[in-house]
Scaffold this motif. Sequence first.
Motif, PDB file in Angstrom:
ATOM      1  N   CYS A  10      30.055 -31.711 -50.242  1.00  0.00           N
ATOM      2  CA  CYS A  10      31.046 -31.372 -49.217  1.00  0.00           C
ATOM      3  C   CYS A  10      31.841 -32.602 -48.825  1.00  0.00           C
ATOM      4  O   CYS A  10      31.259 -33.610 -48.412  1.00  0.00           O
ATOM      5  CB  CYS A  10      30.367 -30.876 -47.946  1.00  0.00           C
ATOM      6  N   TYR A  11      33.126 -32.491 -48.921  1.00  0.00           N
ATOM      7  CA  TYR A  11      33.985 -33.572 -48.459  1.00  0.00           C
ATOM      8  C   TYR A  11      35.013 -32.982 -47.507  1.00  0.00           C
ATOM      9  O   TYR A  11      35.844 -32.183 -47.925  1.00  0.00           O
ATOM     10  CB  TYR A  11      34.663 -34.256 -49.644  1.00  0.00           C
ATOM     11  N   GLU A  13      34.699 -30.650 -45.234  1.00  0.00           N
ATOM     12  CA  GLU A  13      34.624 -29.197 -45.362  1.00  0.00           C
ATOM     13  C   GLU A  13      34.240 -28.517 -44.048  1.00  0.00           C
ATOM     14  O   GLU A  13      33.589 -27.477 -44.054  1.00  0.00           O
ATOM     15  CB  GLU A  13      33.604 -28.816 -46.457  1.00  0.00           C
ATOM     16  N   ASP A  48      29.760 -36.035 -48.570  1.00  0.00           N
ATOM     17  CA  ASP A  48      30.339 -37.122 -49.358  1.00  0.00           C
ATOM     18  C   ASP A  48      31.241 -37.986 -48.468  1.00  0.00           C
ATOM     19  O   ASP A  48      32.445 -38.042 -48.662  1.00  0.00           O
ATOM     20  CB  ASP A  48      31.117 -36.518 -50.533  1.00  0.00           C
ATOM     21  N   ASN A  77      32.682 -42.114 -49.126  1.00  0.00           N
ATOM     22  CA  ASN A  77      33.197 -41.111 -50.054  1.00  0.00           C
ATOM     23  C   ASN A  77      33.150 -41.655 -51.488  1.00  0.00           C
ATOM     24  O   ASN A  77      33.799 -42.639 -51.819  1.00  0.00           O
ATOM     25  CB  ASN A  77      34.632 -40.743 -49.676  1.00  0.00           C
ATOM     26  N   ALA A  83      28.754 -37.271 -55.797  1.00  0.00           N
ATOM     27  CA  ALA A  83      28.094 -36.561 -54.707  1.00  0.00           C
ATOM     28  C   ALA A  83      27.163 -35.492 -55.285  1.00  0.00           C
ATOM     29  O   ALA A  83      26.025 -35.325 -54.845  1.00  0.00           O
ATOM     30  CB  ALA A  83      29.137 -35.926 -53.788  1.00  0.00           C
ATOM     31  N   ASP A 102      30.421 -25.353 -55.294  1.00  0.00           N
ATOM     32  CA  ASP A 102      31.338 -25.975 -54.341  1.00  0.00           C
ATOM     33  C   ASP A 102      31.161 -25.347 -52.968  1.00  0.00           C
ATOM     34  O   ASP A 102      30.742 -24.197 -52.852  1.00  0.00           O
ATOM     35  CB  ASP A 102      32.792 -25.780 -54.782  1.00  0.00           C
ATOM     36  N   LYS A 140      48.177 -25.012 -61.667  1.00  0.00           N
ATOM     37  CA  LYS A 140      46.771 -25.390 -61.835  1.00  0.00           C
ATOM     38  C   LYS A 140      46.196 -24.756 -63.105  1.00  0.00           C
ATOM     39  O   LYS A 140      45.429 -25.372 -63.838  1.00  0.00           O
ATOM     40  CB  LYS A 140      45.966 -24.949 -60.607  1.00  0.00           C
ATOM     41  N   ARG A 207      40.047 -20.249 -52.032  1.00  0.00           N
ATOM     42  CA  ARG A 207      39.238 -21.024 -51.108  1.00  0.00           C
ATOM     43  C   ARG A 207      39.004 -20.218 -49.832  1.00  0.00           C
ATOM     44  O   ARG A 207      39.932 -19.629 -49.294  1.00  0.00           O
ATOM     45  CB  ARG A 207      40.022 -22.280 -50.747  1.00  0.00           C
ATOM     46  N   GLU A 211      41.555 -26.909 -47.274  1.00  0.00           N
ATOM     47  CA  GLU A 211      42.442 -27.205 -48.394  1.00  0.00           C
ATOM     48  C   GLU A 211      41.696 -27.843 -49.546  1.00  0.00           C
ATOM     49  O   GLU A 211      40.614 -28.378 -49.362  1.00  0.00           O
ATOM     50  CB  GLU A 211      43.529 -28.179 -47.930  1.00  0.00           C
ATOM     51  N   SER A 212      42.314 -27.779 -50.727  1.00  0.00           N
ATOM     52  CA  SER A 212      41.697 -28.384 -51.908  1.00  0.00           C
ATOM     53  C   SER A 212      41.491 -29.879 -51.687  1.00  0.00           C
ATOM     54  O   SER A 212      42.343 -30.558 -51.131  1.00  0.00           O
ATOM     55  CB  SER A 212      42.582 -28.168 -53.120  1.00  0.00           C
ATOM     56  N   LYS A 218      43.559 -36.884 -58.257  1.00  0.00           N
ATOM     57  CA  LYS A 218      42.125 -36.836 -58.578  1.00  0.00           C
ATOM     58  C   LYS A 218      41.884 -36.006 -59.832  1.00  0.00           C
ATOM     59  O   LYS A 218      40.986 -36.296 -60.623  1.00  0.00           O
ATOM     60  CB  LYS A 218      41.355 -36.209 -57.410  1.00  0.00           C
TER      61      LYS A 218
HETATM   62  N1  UDP Z   1      34.335 -32.840 -53.050  1.00  0.00           N
HETATM   63  C1  UDP Z   1      33.499 -33.934 -52.806  1.00  0.00           C
HETATM   64  N2  UDP Z   1      34.034 -35.193 -52.796  1.00  0.00           N
HETATM   65  C2  UDP Z   1      35.375 -35.429 -53.017  1.00  0.00           C
HETATM   66  C3  UDP Z   1      36.217 -34.307 -53.312  1.00  0.00           C
HETATM   67  C4  UDP Z   1      35.658 -33.039 -53.308  1.00  0.00           C
HETATM   68  O1  UDP Z   1      32.294 -33.769 -52.601  1.00  0.00           O
HETATM   69  O2  UDP Z   1      35.795 -36.594 -52.990  1.00  0.00           O
HETATM   70  C5  UDP Z   1      33.749 -31.482 -53.062  1.00  0.00           C
HETATM   71  C6  UDP Z   1      34.451 -30.493 -52.158  1.00  0.00           C
HETATM   72  O3  UDP Z   1      33.957 -30.563 -50.849  1.00  0.00           O
HETATM   73  C7  UDP Z   1      34.113 -29.180 -52.840  1.00  0.00           C
HETATM   74  C8  UDP Z   1      34.066 -29.548 -54.295  1.00  0.00           C
HETATM   75  O4  UDP Z   1      33.909 -30.956 -54.351  1.00  0.00           O
HETATM   76  O5  UDP Z   1      32.838 -28.665 -52.446  1.00  0.00           O
HETATM   77  C9  UDP Z   1      35.298 -29.113 -55.065  1.00  0.00           C
HETATM   78  O6  UDP Z   1      36.458 -29.509 -54.401  1.00  0.00           O
HETATM   79  P1  UDP Z   1      37.700 -28.531 -54.173  1.00  0.00           P
HETATM   80  O7  UDP Z   1      37.224 -27.155 -53.906  1.00  0.00           O
HETATM   81  O8  UDP Z   1      38.573 -29.133 -53.137  1.00  0.00           O
HETATM   82  O9  UDP Z   1      38.408 -28.603 -55.594  1.00  0.00           O
HETATM   83  P2  UDP Z   1      39.300 -27.446 -56.284  1.00  0.00           P
HETATM   84  O10 UDP Z   1      38.495 -26.186 -56.249  1.00  0.00           O
HETATM   85  O11 UDP Z   1      40.535 -27.355 -55.488  1.00  0.00           O
HETATM   86  O12 UDP Z   1      39.515 -27.958 -57.677  1.00  0.00           O
END
Ligand code: UDP
Length: 328
Positions: A10-11, A13, A48, A77, A83, A102, A140, A207, A211-212, A218
Amino acid sequence: MDRLAIVVPCYNEEAVLKLASQALRGVLEDLAGKEKISADSFILFVDDGSADRTWELIEEEHRAYPGQVSGVKLAGNVGHQFALTAGLITAKDMSDVTVSIDADLQDDVNVIEEMIDKFHAGNDIVYGVRRERKTDTFFKRTTAQAFYKLMELMGVKTVYNHADFRLMSRRAVEEFSKYKETNLFLRGMMPLIGYQTDSVYYDRKERAAGESKYPLKKMLALAFNGISSFSVKPISMILGIGLIIILVSLLALVYALFSYFTGSVVPGWTSLILSIWFLGGLQLLAVGMVGQYIGKIYIEVKQRPRYNIEEILCSRKAADTEDEDRKG
Ligand code: UDP
Ligand code: MG
């Protein structure tokens, strides 16, 4: 019965944490009720280095459901891949099987049951694979698919449309923990572990909130890391291009000499054009050669396990246990 640990990185979140906890506790209760996992299975949230209230919420959940919710707080982080690794390695000694997911509930928690079934059927790793990407934006979706194709082209084994939603048995995590490399790309490492694997399919949702945490920067970093950590093909490509240019320079030699003798050239052109092609090719070839060595050093310094023994059939006792017997 097997104890399950659901590992959730979780970052920032705070918006989804309670929802995630609720949904995952529901899964634990359901599966424990069906006697598919033990009643002391748990969720492990990994904070994280969040800057928001994520950790406070994890503490609250742990107080409210001490048996079901645990937490790990990282000091800063370090990114999703680290993480997740921290969570898996922490969970390893407390559980028989882990599922990583996630925090945003984009992955379907209802297929965890199917994952557990496949685990009981003898699989050590079960990949969660997205059936389609309807909910992703066009951008995406296309970039992600281009990425999987590129990985394939570079000879990196990955599971198409699988991110980090997966089940791993304790021994799979154990083996994974022997990979000491710092440039982590978990998806690429899983196939190296070996063992029997399977997949479950699900539709990826939007989601739940927030937000992402994966902006384009990244994502690109992850993609580049994925390729450069698993493939030295880009280096071989330099070598290949160098060779091709040297060959072209030979053709250029014939053409230039022909032009020279038929007298249709400015003085100096022949030697100049030959030097350009030949030296250009030679330089690429040399860089490619040096690159081959660097590629080897790169592979060596990772010190990855070279094999993973799954089973040994042997009627002899190991020498040290015999010693023990004699002593005793
Ligand atoms: N996350 C994390 N550290 C970071 C970035 C993301 O632990 O530096 C976690 C975030 O909390 C989530 C998972 O990685 O549980 C995936 O991130 P996200 O859903 O934002 O990515 P997306 O689905 O948009 O690709
Ligand atoms: Mg997400």
